[in-house]
Design an enzyme around this catalytic site. Structure first.
Site, PDB file in Angstrom:
ATOM      1  CB  ILE A 197     -31.328  46.716  -9.428  1.00  0.00           C
ATOM      2  CG1 ILE A 197     -30.097  47.392  -8.823  1.00  0.00           C
ATOM      3  CG2 ILE A 197     -31.052  45.243  -9.682  1.00  0.00           C
ATOM      4  CD1 ILE A 197     -29.633  46.780  -7.528  1.00  0.00           C
ATOM      5  CD  GLU A 218     -39.943  57.407  -5.669  1.00  0.00           C
ATOM      6  OE1 GLU A 218     -40.612  57.042  -6.672  1.00  0.00           O
ATOM      7  OE2 GLU A 218     -39.953  58.567  -5.246  1.00  0.00           O
ATOM      8  CE1 TYR A 242     -32.812  47.453  -4.010  1.00  0.00           C
ATOM      9  CE2 TYR A 242     -35.148  47.887  -3.775  1.00  0.00           C
ATOM     10  CZ  TYR A 242     -34.047  47.657  -4.572  1.00  0.00           C
ATOM     11  OH  TYR A 242     -34.191  47.633  -5.934  1.00  0.00           O
TER      12      TYR A 242
END
Length: 159
Positions: free
Chosen positions: A80, A115, A127
């Site tokens: 993103i 990652e 996240y």
């Protein structure tokens, strides 16, 4: 704000987003990536989306990377990026919501993985808020402005 599939006409605006120093420092692209190299990174094995405002201006980008190996087709990773002027306005959260619904409804995935640089506190918090868990750390895995930075490996698994 809405999300639509990315098209080739979006590449110029996306290139500007990906050239921003903060975006560069939080991904694996070199700070001086050429436009031709950038354009060639997008291919048919990805699912690319953009978040746009009511005027069609691109606010952010989501890319979902699926595997073509039979034993890994239940997994995907993603990336993103949010335009500098749009940070802190919920664009990342909006893209994450789309990611999860798209992967559930269209891709039938069991595992999503990512990652993230260990010093990217905003991304880590985002996240985690969506249920991603830390699996491990790659120590001193990436060089950013002459500093070696850890990469945090995270995943979300459907049960």
């Amino acid at each position: 704000m809405k999300i639509r599939k990315m098209c080739s006409a979006d590449l110029s605006a996306l290139y500007e987003i990906y050239k921003d120093k903060e975006v560069v420092n939080n991904n694996r692209y070199l700070p001086d990536i050429k436009r031709e190299e950038f354009d060639s990174m997008f291919n048919d094995s990805q699912h690319n989306f953009v978040a746009v405002d009511s005027t069609g201006e691109i606010l952010g980008h989501l890319s979902i990377f699926t595997a073509d190996k039979p034993r890994l087709m239940h997994c995907a990773s993603f990336g993103i990026a949010v335009d500098k002027a749009s940070r802190g306005m919920g664009v990342g959260r909006f893209l994450m919501e789309h990611l999860l619904s798209y992967c559930d409804e269209k891709l039938d995935l069991v595992r999503l993985e990512l990652e993230v640089h260990s010093n990217n506190a905003a991304a880590l918090a985002l996240y985690k808020s969506f249920g991603f868990e830390i699996e491990g750390t790659k120590r001193k895995a990436v060089r950013v402005e002459d500093e070696l930075t850890d990469i945090v490996i995270m995943s979300k698994v459907q049960t």
